[in-house]
Design a protein around this motif. Structure first.
Motif, PDB file in Angstrom:
ATOM      1  N   GLY A 271      32.555  50.828  39.361  1.00  0.00           N
ATOM      2  CA  GLY A 271      33.492  50.386  40.375  1.00  0.00           C
ATOM      3  C   GLY A 271      33.816  51.407  41.428  1.00  0.00           C
ATOM      4  O   GLY A 271      34.548  51.118  42.370  1.00  0.00           O
ATOM      5  N   SER A 272      33.280  52.634  41.309  1.00  0.00           N
ATOM      6  CA  SER A 272      33.632  53.684  42.263  1.00  0.00           C
ATOM      7  C   SER A 272      32.749  53.666  43.511  1.00  0.00           C
ATOM      8  O   SER A 272      33.021  54.374  44.470  1.00  0.00           O
ATOM      9  N   TYR A 273      31.678  52.869  43.491  1.00  0.00           N
ATOM     10  CA  TYR A 273      30.772  52.782  44.636  1.00  0.00           C
ATOM     11  C   TYR A 273      30.410  51.335  44.888  1.00  0.00           C
ATOM     12  O   TYR A 273      30.358  50.532  43.956  1.00  0.00           O
ATOM     13  N   TRP A 274      30.174  51.003  46.130  1.00  0.00           N
ATOM     14  CA  TRP A 274      29.455  49.777  46.430  1.00  0.00           C
ATOM     15  C   TRP A 274      28.564  50.011  47.635  1.00  0.00           C
ATOM     16  O   TRP A 274      28.811  50.907  48.437  1.00  0.00           O
ATOM     17  N   VAL A 275      27.525  49.193  47.731  1.00  0.00           N
ATOM     18  CA  VAL A 275      26.459  49.429  48.710  1.00  0.00           C
ATOM     19  C   VAL A 275      26.318  48.210  49.616  1.00  0.00           C
ATOM     20  O   VAL A 275      26.316  47.070  49.143  1.00  0.00           O
ATOM     21  N   GLU A 276      26.204  48.473  50.915  1.00  0.00           N
ATOM     22  CA  GLU A 276      25.936  47.423  51.896  1.00  0.00           C
ATOM     23  C   GLU A 276      24.659  47.785  52.649  1.00  0.00           C
ATOM     24  O   GLU A 276      24.361  48.960  52.845  1.00  0.00           O
ATOM     25  N   VAL A 277      23.931  46.765  53.065  1.00  0.00           N
ATOM     26  CA  VAL A 277      22.655  46.990  53.733  1.00  0.00           C
ATOM     27  C   VAL A 277      22.620  46.230  55.052  1.00  0.00           C
ATOM     28  O   VAL A 277      23.170  45.127  55.171  1.00  0.00           O
ATOM     29  N   SER A 278      22.017  46.849  56.058  1.00  0.00           N
ATOM     30  CA  SER A 278      21.754  46.185  57.334  1.00  0.00           C
ATOM     31  C   SER A 278      20.307  46.471  57.725  1.00  0.00           C
ATOM     32  O   SER A 278      19.773  47.535  57.403  1.00  0.00           O
ATOM     33  N   VAL A 279      19.677  45.516  58.411  1.00  0.00           N
ATOM     34  CA  VAL A 279      18.291  45.669  58.843  1.00  0.00           C
ATOM     35  C   VAL A 279      18.223  45.271  60.321  1.00  0.00           C
ATOM     36  O   VAL A 279      18.553  44.133  60.669  1.00  0.00           O
ATOM     37  N   VAL A 280      17.807  46.198  61.162  1.00  0.00           N
ATOM     38  CA  VAL A 280      17.669  45.895  62.588  1.00  0.00           C
ATOM     39  C   VAL A 280      16.306  46.368  63.059  1.00  0.00           C
ATOM     40  O   VAL A 280      15.682  47.241  62.453  1.00  0.00           O
ATOM     41  N   GLU A 281      15.861  45.771  64.166  1.00  0.00           N
ATOM     42  CA  GLU A 281      14.671  46.252  64.833  1.00  0.00           C
ATOM     43  C   GLU A 281      14.994  46.487  66.306  1.00  0.00           C
ATOM     44  O   GLU A 281      15.813  45.766  66.892  1.00  0.00           O
ATOM     45  N   VAL A 282      14.369  47.510  66.858  1.00  0.00           N
ATOM     46  CA  VAL A 282      14.501  47.782  68.287  1.00  0.00           C
ATOM     47  C   VAL A 282      13.196  47.336  68.930  1.00  0.00           C
ATOM     48  O   VAL A 282      12.161  47.984  68.771  1.00  0.00           O
ATOM     49  N   TYR A 283      13.271  46.203  69.630  1.00  0.00           N
ATOM     50  CA  TYR A 283      12.082  45.588  70.217  1.00  0.00           C
ATOM     51  C   TYR A 283      12.269  45.472  71.725  1.00  0.00           C
ATOM     52  O   TYR A 283      13.243  44.876  72.194  1.00  0.00           O
ATOM     53  N   ASN A 284      11.354  46.051  72.488  1.00  0.00           N
ATOM     54  CA  ASN A 284      11.444  46.045  73.955  1.00  0.00           C
ATOM     55  C   ASN A 284      12.809  46.529  74.439  1.00  0.00           C
ATOM     56  O   ASN A 284      13.439  45.936  75.312  1.00  0.00           O
ATOM     57  N   ASN A 285      13.280  47.605  73.795  1.00  0.00           N
ATOM     58  CA  ASN A 285      14.557  48.245  74.135  1.00  0.00           C
ATOM     59  C   ASN A 285      15.751  47.312  73.939  1.00  0.00           C
ATOM     60  O   ASN A 285      16.772  47.439  74.616  1.00  0.00           O
ATOM     61  N   GLU A 286      15.630  46.380  73.001  1.00  0.00           N
ATOM     62  CA  GLU A 286      16.738  45.516  72.604  1.00  0.00           C
ATOM     63  C   GLU A 286      16.888  45.588  71.096  1.00  0.00           C
ATOM     64  O   GLU A 286      15.907  45.722  70.365  1.00  0.00           O
ATOM     65  N   ILE A 287      18.140  45.501  70.636  1.00  0.00           N
ATOM     66  CA  ILE A 287      18.425  45.594  69.204  1.00  0.00           C
ATOM     67  C   ILE A 287      18.590  44.183  68.646  1.00  0.00           C
ATOM     68  O   ILE A 287      19.367  43.382  69.183  1.00  0.00           O
TER      69      ILE A 287
END
Length: 542
Positions: A271-287
């Motif tokens: 219970g002392s940790y939790w994990v979150e994840v995000s996934v992004v791509e930078v395509y043609n200078n856009e996120i």
């Protein structure tokens, strides 16, 4: 018979008897002569045979003595050789012992030097740079390019080698010019035979820093087709961007790092940790947010923007963060995001990534103001708090609910909430799109535009590192969405490891030299000591 005519029978018989006696005497005389001749001849033959036997005996004795002398000489020679061999074995054993001792001393000194070097990197805030040389692959031939046979043979020759585990040797050869060897030094160099296990073994120590309060960023850089995605993710099946979890020995840094992070978390109090994840791509200078979902729950890429907060940190508003409880959930989310990543076939690589992939693990650590590393000393209180308070934290963080919700309404829970502190650390895993030479990749149309954006963003990254290295007052992070997004990691708020990937073939010599030059410049950047997230100090009253 005419002489016998007129004679009596007795006379005839006497004549026959006399004739017979005469014939008998003659035969006896012939036999005697023949016997004498045979006896004489036998005596001569026996004498000759005796002489021959004596000569043969003497010759045998001489040869026996000679052979005996030779055998004795051979035995003595073998004894001398055995003695010499024993002496050689003793000397060889002594040399082997000495070599082993020298090797052990060398390895110890090498480890000490590495430790001191790592300490120096920590103090200076230098960027760690590892270089991986991939093996020659079937698509390394000159297909699609109209070149001569001699030049095609040159294309298939290796130009980059791992001289040792810290040195890259590049053979630069041009027609009509003498070959020139250039060397590049890095923290670690992997040859074309080293496995994914060997690569991750040098990355794993950084993950321990993640739970010690440091941000960590691991970034793969290199030309297109140099093995960045393989190094970061692992092998991808034909026509499918997802990586196979079944081939554990070939898994890349991202899935292995996740497994290691959850292993380290499992050793901490529950219970002392939790994990979150995000996934992004930078395509043609856009996120693009690759975990965003539509109203039906289907994942699709949504354009986001990156901003700079009041504290000077980069942030992506409305970015989707999914809470995960184990490595399998994380890998499932990443695979879903990878399905949306943009790829396009080129002459260099059939599945060339056309965007920069950034996978971020955010680890939230719950600590108390009067405690360090443990949630509560009393085990029963810890279990009760885990059920009543901690279980709701990830949901609260996502829904931005206040701490005074119904789940923390009791005095004990309110007191615990007041004492609690949340420390966030981030692990950013970046698979950069590969730099491209348009003449080599043969792209046109939309792919050509993608190449332009990729090369410009990588140039912006090099400009940022150059500005930091020269300690300029202004660092051009906002020249590219990529550098703006990675501002915190590149600017010194994270321990940064650049995994330099290069192709060994003569065909890619120009691109490999550019990548090695980038790695050399990145290695010289001094960003200052990386800041550690401060945990509350242990209470003296406890």
């Amino acid at each position: 018979y005419q002489g016998l005519a007129g004679r009596s029978t007795n006379e005839i018989l006497q004549l026959y008897a006399a004739h017979g006696q005469q014939m008998k005497l003659q035969r006896s005389s012939v036999v005697t002569q023949l016997h004498g001749a045979i006896k004489k001849r036998l005596k001569q033959d026996l004498k000759s045979l005796h002489s021959f036997a004596l000569e043969l005996s003497k010759d045998f004795q001489r040869q026996s003595k000679t052979c005996l002398y030779q055998v004795l000489a051979a035995v003595q020679g073998m004894q001398l050789q055995n003695e010499a061999m024993q002496m050689f074995q003793i000397k060889a054993f002594d040399l082997e012992q000495s070599l082993q001792e020298v090797t052990e001393r060398y390895e110890k000194e090498k480890e000490k030097r590495k430790a001191l070097h790592n300490s120096l990197i920590e103090l200076r805030g230098n960027i760690r740079v590892h270089c991986r040389i991939r093996p020659l692959l079937p698509f390394d031939d000159a297909a699609g390019h109209s070149v001569s046979q001699d030049r095609q043979r040159n294309f298939l020759e290796k130009a980059a080698y791992a001289a040792d585990d810290e040195t890259v040797l590049v053979k630069c050869s041009r027609p009509g010019h003498a070959s020139v060897n250039k060397t590049f030094q890095f923290e670690r160099v992997y040859n074309d035979l080293e496995s994914q296990d060997a690569v991750f073994a040098d990355v794993a120590p950084l993950l321990t820093s993640l739970l010690d309060g440091y941000n960590v960023c691991i970034m793969a850089y290199g030309q297109t087709g140099s093995g960045k995605t393989y190094t970061m993710l692992g092998p991808q099946s034909e026509g499918n961007l997802a990586f196979s979890i079944e081939e554990e020995s070939k898994l890349g840094i991202i899935p292995r790092a996740t497994q290691e992070v959850f292993r380290l978390i499992s050793e901490k109090p529950p219970g002392s940790y939790w994990v979150e994840v995000s996934v992004v791509e930078v395509y043609n200078n856009e996120i693009f947010d690759l975990l965003a979902k539509d109203s039906c729950g289907k994942v699709f890429g949504v354009k986001r923007d990156v901003v700079t907060t009041r504290e000077g940190k980069s942030d992506v508003p409305l970015l989707t963060h999914e809470t995960v409880e184990n490595a399998s959930e994380f890998l499932h989310l990443v695979n879903k995001g990878l399905q949306l990543r943009v790829t396009h076939p080129t002459l260099v690589h059939a599945h060339s990534s056309r965007s920069h992939l950034v996978v971020t693990l955010t680890i939230t650590t719950v600590v108390f103001g009067d405690n360090f590393g443990t949630l509560w000393e009393d085990e029963q209180s810890s279990q009760r708090l885990n059920k009543e308070a901690f279980c709701s934290f990830p949901q609260k963080m996502r829904d931005n609910k206040s701490a005074s919700s119904s789940r923390a309404s009791s005095p004990v829970q309110l007191e615990a909430t007041e004492k609690m502190k949340q420390i966030k650390t981030r692990l950013q895993l970046v698979d950069l799109a590969g730099s491209e030479c348009v003449g080599m990749s043969g792209v046109t149309g939309a792919a050509l535009r993608e190449t332009s954006f990729i090369n410009r963003s990588l140039s912006a990254l090099a400009d940022v590192l150059g500005a930091i290295a020269e300690q300029r007052a202004h660092v051009p992070y906002r020249n590219s969405k990529l550098t703006h997004l990675l501002q915190d990691s590149v600017g010194g708020d994270a321990k940064l490891l650049v995994m330099l990937c290069i192709s060994p073939g003569q065909k890619y010599l120009t691109e490999s030299m550019q990548s090695l030059g980038f790695g050399t410049r990145a290695r010289q950047v001094q960003r200052g000591q990386v800041k550690k997230k401060n945990f509350p100090a242990p209470s003296k009253g406890k």
